[in-house]
Design a protein around this motif. Structure first.
Motif, PDB file in Angstrom:
ATOM      1  N   UNK A 127      -1.712  -0.508   0.777  1.00  0.00           N
ATOM      2  CA  UNK A 127      -2.696  -0.533  -0.997  1.00  0.00           C
ATOM      3  C   UNK A 127      -1.700   0.932  -2.005  1.00  0.00           C
ATOM      4  N   UNK A 128      -1.297   1.979  -0.833  1.00  0.00           N
ATOM      5  CA  UNK A 128      -1.017   3.086  -1.860  1.00  0.00           C
ATOM      6  C   UNK A 128       0.350   2.971  -2.545  1.00  0.00           C
ATOM      7  N   UNK A 129       0.863   2.076  -1.511  1.00  0.00           N
ATOM      8  CA  UNK A 129       2.048   1.740  -1.458  1.00  0.00           C
ATOM      9  C   UNK A 129       2.226   0.702  -3.609  1.00  0.00           C
ATOM     10  N   UNK A 130       0.974   0.144  -2.669  1.00  0.00           N
ATOM     11  CA  UNK A 130       1.250  -1.156  -3.861  1.00  0.00           C
ATOM     12  C   UNK A 130       1.135  -0.408  -5.603  1.00  0.00           C
ATOM     13  N   UNK A 131       0.379   0.538  -5.232  1.00  0.00           N
ATOM     14  CA  UNK A 131       0.157   1.705  -6.738  1.00  0.00           C
ATOM     15  C   UNK A 131       0.934   1.971  -6.900  1.00  0.00           C
ATOM     16  N   UNK A 132       1.879   2.469  -6.789  1.00  0.00           N
ATOM     17  CA  UNK A 132       2.867   3.247  -7.064  1.00  0.00           C
ATOM     18  C   UNK A 132       3.861   2.816  -7.372  1.00  0.00           C
ATOM     19  N   UNK A 174      -2.811  17.558   3.754  1.00  0.00           N
ATOM     20  CA  UNK A 174      -2.391  16.415   3.710  1.00  0.00           C
ATOM     21  C   UNK A 174      -1.543  16.062   2.869  1.00  0.00           C
ATOM     22  N   UNK A 175      -0.392  15.126   3.612  1.00  0.00           N
ATOM     23  CA  UNK A 175       0.398  15.766   2.334  1.00  0.00           C
ATOM     24  C   UNK A 175       1.361  14.014   2.496  1.00  0.00           C
ATOM     25  N   UNK A 176       0.573  13.485   2.386  1.00  0.00           N
ATOM     26  CA  UNK A 176       0.374  11.840   2.096  1.00  0.00           C
ATOM     27  C   UNK A 176      -0.732  11.204   1.809  1.00  0.00           C
ATOM     28  N   UNK A 177      -2.019  12.209   0.773  1.00  0.00           N
ATOM     29  CA  UNK A 177      -3.132  11.466   1.331  1.00  0.00           C
ATOM     30  C   UNK A 177      -2.513   9.769   0.008  1.00  0.00           C
ATOM     31  N   UNK A 178      -4.329   9.495   0.675  1.00  0.00           N
ATOM     32  CA  UNK A 178      -4.728   8.166  -0.042  1.00  0.00           C
ATOM     33  C   UNK A 178      -3.850   8.130  -1.339  1.00  0.00           C
ATOM     34  N   UNK A 179      -3.592   7.224  -2.525  1.00  0.00           N
ATOM     35  CA  UNK A 179      -2.814   7.026  -3.209  1.00  0.00           C
ATOM     36  C   UNK A 179      -3.372   5.834  -4.085  1.00  0.00           C
ATOM     37  N   UNK A 180      -4.587   5.253  -2.429  1.00  0.00           N
ATOM     38  CA  UNK A 180      -4.739   4.016  -3.737  1.00  0.00           C
ATOM     39  C   UNK A 180      -5.741   3.771  -4.745  1.00  0.00           C
ATOM     40  N   UNK A 181      -6.149   3.023  -5.373  1.00  0.00           N
ATOM     41  CA  UNK A 181      -6.430   2.755  -6.453  1.00  0.00           C
ATOM     42  C   UNK A 181      -8.461   4.010  -6.380  1.00  0.00           C
ATOM     43  N   UNK A 182      -8.488   3.671  -5.472  1.00  0.00           N
ATOM     44  CA  UNK A 182     -10.128   4.428  -4.952  1.00  0.00           C
ATOM     45  C   UNK A 182      -9.906   5.486  -4.178  1.00  0.00           C
ATOM     46  N   UNK A 183      -8.338   5.826  -4.279  1.00  0.00           N
ATOM     47  CA  UNK A 183      -8.545   7.759  -3.402  1.00  0.00           C
ATOM     48  C   UNK A 183      -8.562   8.217  -4.298  1.00  0.00           C
ATOM     49  N   UNK A 184      -8.871   9.892  -4.143  1.00  0.00           N
ATOM     50  CA  UNK A 184      -9.412  10.859  -4.256  1.00  0.00           C
ATOM     51  C   UNK A 184      -7.831  11.518  -5.721  1.00  0.00           C
ATOM     52  N   UNK A 185      -7.205  11.538  -5.330  1.00  0.00           N
ATOM     53  CA  UNK A 185      -5.927  11.884  -5.683  1.00  0.00           C
ATOM     54  C   UNK A 185      -5.189  11.017  -7.243  1.00  0.00           C
ATOM     55  N   UNK A 186      -5.476  10.054  -7.264  1.00  0.00           N
ATOM     56  CA  UNK A 186      -5.416   9.005  -8.882  1.00  0.00           C
ATOM     57  C   UNK A 186      -6.255   9.102  -9.041  1.00  0.00           C
ATOM     58  N   UNK A 187      -8.110   9.573  -8.685  1.00  0.00           N
ATOM     59  CA  UNK A 187      -8.337  10.055  -9.995  1.00  0.00           C
ATOM     60  C   UNK A 187      -8.819  11.073 -10.399  1.00  0.00           C
ATOM     61  N   UNK A 188      -8.363  12.179  -9.306  1.00  0.00           N
ATOM     62  CA  UNK A 188      -8.350  13.514 -10.084  1.00  0.00           C
ATOM     63  C   UNK A 188      -6.832  13.361 -10.947  1.00  0.00           C
ATOM     64  N   UNK A 189      -5.965  13.052 -10.732  1.00  0.00           N
ATOM     65  CA  UNK A 189      -5.181  12.827 -12.140  1.00  0.00           C
ATOM     66  C   UNK A 189      -5.401  12.513 -13.078  1.00  0.00           C
ATOM     67  N   UNK A 190      -6.301  11.522 -13.061  1.00  0.00           N
ATOM     68  CA  UNK A 190      -7.137  10.468 -14.989  1.00  0.00           C
ATOM     69  C   UNK A 190      -7.841  11.907 -15.420  1.00  0.00           C
ATOM     70  N   UNK A 191      -8.279  12.016 -14.221  1.00  0.00           N
ATOM     71  CA  UNK A 191      -9.285  13.545 -15.265  1.00  0.00           C
ATOM     72  C   UNK A 191      -8.645  14.609 -15.601  1.00  0.00           C
ATOM     73  N   UNK A 192      -7.210  15.202 -15.288  1.00  0.00           N
ATOM     74  CA  UNK A 192      -6.429  16.466 -15.146  1.00  0.00           C
ATOM     75  C   UNK A 192      -5.677  15.550 -16.378  1.00  0.00           C
ATOM     76  N   UNK A 193      -5.390  14.728 -17.040  1.00  0.00           N
ATOM     77  CA  UNK A 193      -4.453  13.970 -17.723  1.00  0.00           C
ATOM     78  C   UNK A 193      -3.641  13.038 -17.488  1.00  0.00           C
ATOM     79  N   UNK A 194      -3.104  13.151 -16.470  1.00  0.00           N
ATOM     80  CA  UNK A 194      -1.482  12.560 -16.547  1.00  0.00           C
ATOM     81  C   UNK A 194      -1.656  11.167 -15.680  1.00  0.00           C
ATOM     82  N   UNK A 195      -0.372  10.587 -15.778  1.00  0.00           N
ATOM     83  CA  UNK A 195      -0.995   9.122 -15.916  1.00  0.00           C
ATOM     84  C   UNK A 195      -0.125   9.166 -14.686  1.00  0.00           C
ATOM     85  N   UNK A 196      -0.812   7.963 -13.647  1.00  0.00           N
ATOM     86  CA  UNK A 196      -0.277   8.043 -12.148  1.00  0.00           C
ATOM     87  C   UNK A 196       2.116   7.304 -12.676  1.00  0.00           C
TER      88      UNK A 196
END
Length: 330
Positions: A22-27, A291-313
């Motif tokens: 799922x993470x790979x699909x988002x990237x 974690x050095x390769x954290x979850x990166x699916x749309x539901x994961x924390x890191x993409x959510x944080x990036x969105x709030x920080x203002x950096x696009x995926x």
């Protein structure tokens, strides 16, 4: 200018491969097609393959990570975007192989990956930099487990966890002495080494840290409110937790958490995405793991944080690719 070829490498040998796909699909979906030719590469225990537009599989050569196409053309990759959670992409095995064949890749190198996958060693290194963690007892499979001695040292409840495993697999919260041995058995199914840690009674936060355009930045601090006993696999991936970004903490505590998360990242010589877990007790951040390769699916924390920080995926992923292209690894 010809486009660079990017393999988004997903899958893995552990139960986490489902999340990695799922993470790979988002990237894969997010990388800018004006800049890159993007390919989906899946690494599983019994097969390594490139999946084309028609979902046809083409075997990856393990000799040089290339693909022979039907027209006999050879496909090679300028960069591998590593988004495997767990072994072999998060513990250094794949990175060491890529280093050996001269393949560029995103994220941290083999040493940092191996170190951070080992919870005990990570916390031991970070303690030298003044980063606190829970009291713990380390055991190898086959050693005697002295329940009385362990509970005298650590009190109850305790957490029993595999030393090297991701996604909270094999972790138990133990409230009674009588349950300790069974919990150790569960953890030993995931790894030959386990940690038994004292219970830290406080707020759990997950902190995304990346190096972005030459600077170490904290993407965000997310408060984890599990509906289960703790942030286990179901809480992480089956929605059994509430994740609140930004965390409900005062500015003074936020600055303290940001400073310690950055210090941990830089002290370990990290690169790429990372997510560190802390428990805040009396406003002191105690580190659980990185974690050095954290979850990166749309539901994961890191993409959510990036969105709030203002950096696009797209920017976040593009930054990783550009960094990998310009990195010289020995």
């Amino acid at each position: 200018m010809s486009k660079k070829s990017v393999a988004v490498v997903m899958g893995g040998y552990s139960d986490e491969y489902v999340v990695s796909l799922k993470s790979g699909q988002l990237i894969y979906d997010s990388l800018d097609r004006d800049l890159y030719d993007v390919y989906k590469v899946v690494i599983l225990k019994d097969e390594w393959y490139f999946s084309d537009e028609k979902d046809q599989k083409h075997e990856i050569s393990r000799g040089d990570f290339s693909v022979q196409l039907e027209n006999n053309d050879i496909l090679t990759f300028d960069v591998c975007f590593n988004i495997i959670h767990g072994t072999p992409g998060e513990n250094g095995i794949l990175q060491a192989y890529w280093d050996a064949i001269g393949q560029k890749y995103t994220g941290c190198d083999f040493y940092q990956s191996a170190l951070t996958f080992n919870k005990k060693d990570t916390l031991a290194v970070l303690s030298k930099y003044g980063i606190p963690s829970a009291k713990s007892v380390y055991l190898r499979k086959g050693e005697d487990i002295d329940v009385d001695s362990i509970t005298d040292q650590l009190g109850l409840p305790v957490f029993v966890k595999p030393n090297q495993s991701g996604s909270s697999l094999g972790i138990s919260k133990v409230k009674e002495k009588s349950a300790l041995l069974a919990a150790a058995e569960v953890a030993f199914k995931e790894d030959d080494e386990i940690l038994i840690e004292s219970f830290l009674d406080g707020m759990e936060v997950s902190v995304g840290v990346i190096d972005y355009k030459g600077e170490t930045i904290v993407l965000g601090i997310t408060e984890i409110v599990p509906t289960n006993e703790f942030f286990d696999y179901a809480a992480k991936y089956e929605g059994a937790s509430e994740e609140i970004t930004p965390a409900r903490i005062n500015d003074e505590t936020r600055i303290k958490v940001e400073e310690i998360a950055k210090r941990a990242y830089n002290s370990l010589g990290m690169s790429g995405f990372s997510r560190s877990e802390f428990i805040l007790m009396d406003d002191v951040p105690y580190m659980l793991e990185m974690n050095t390769n954290p979850g990166f699916s749309p539901a994961s924390i890191l993409p959510q944080q990036a969105k709030i920080y203002g950096i696009s995926i797209a920017d976040l992923c593009g930054n990783e690719v550009e960094k990998a292209l310009s990195t010289f690894r020995n």
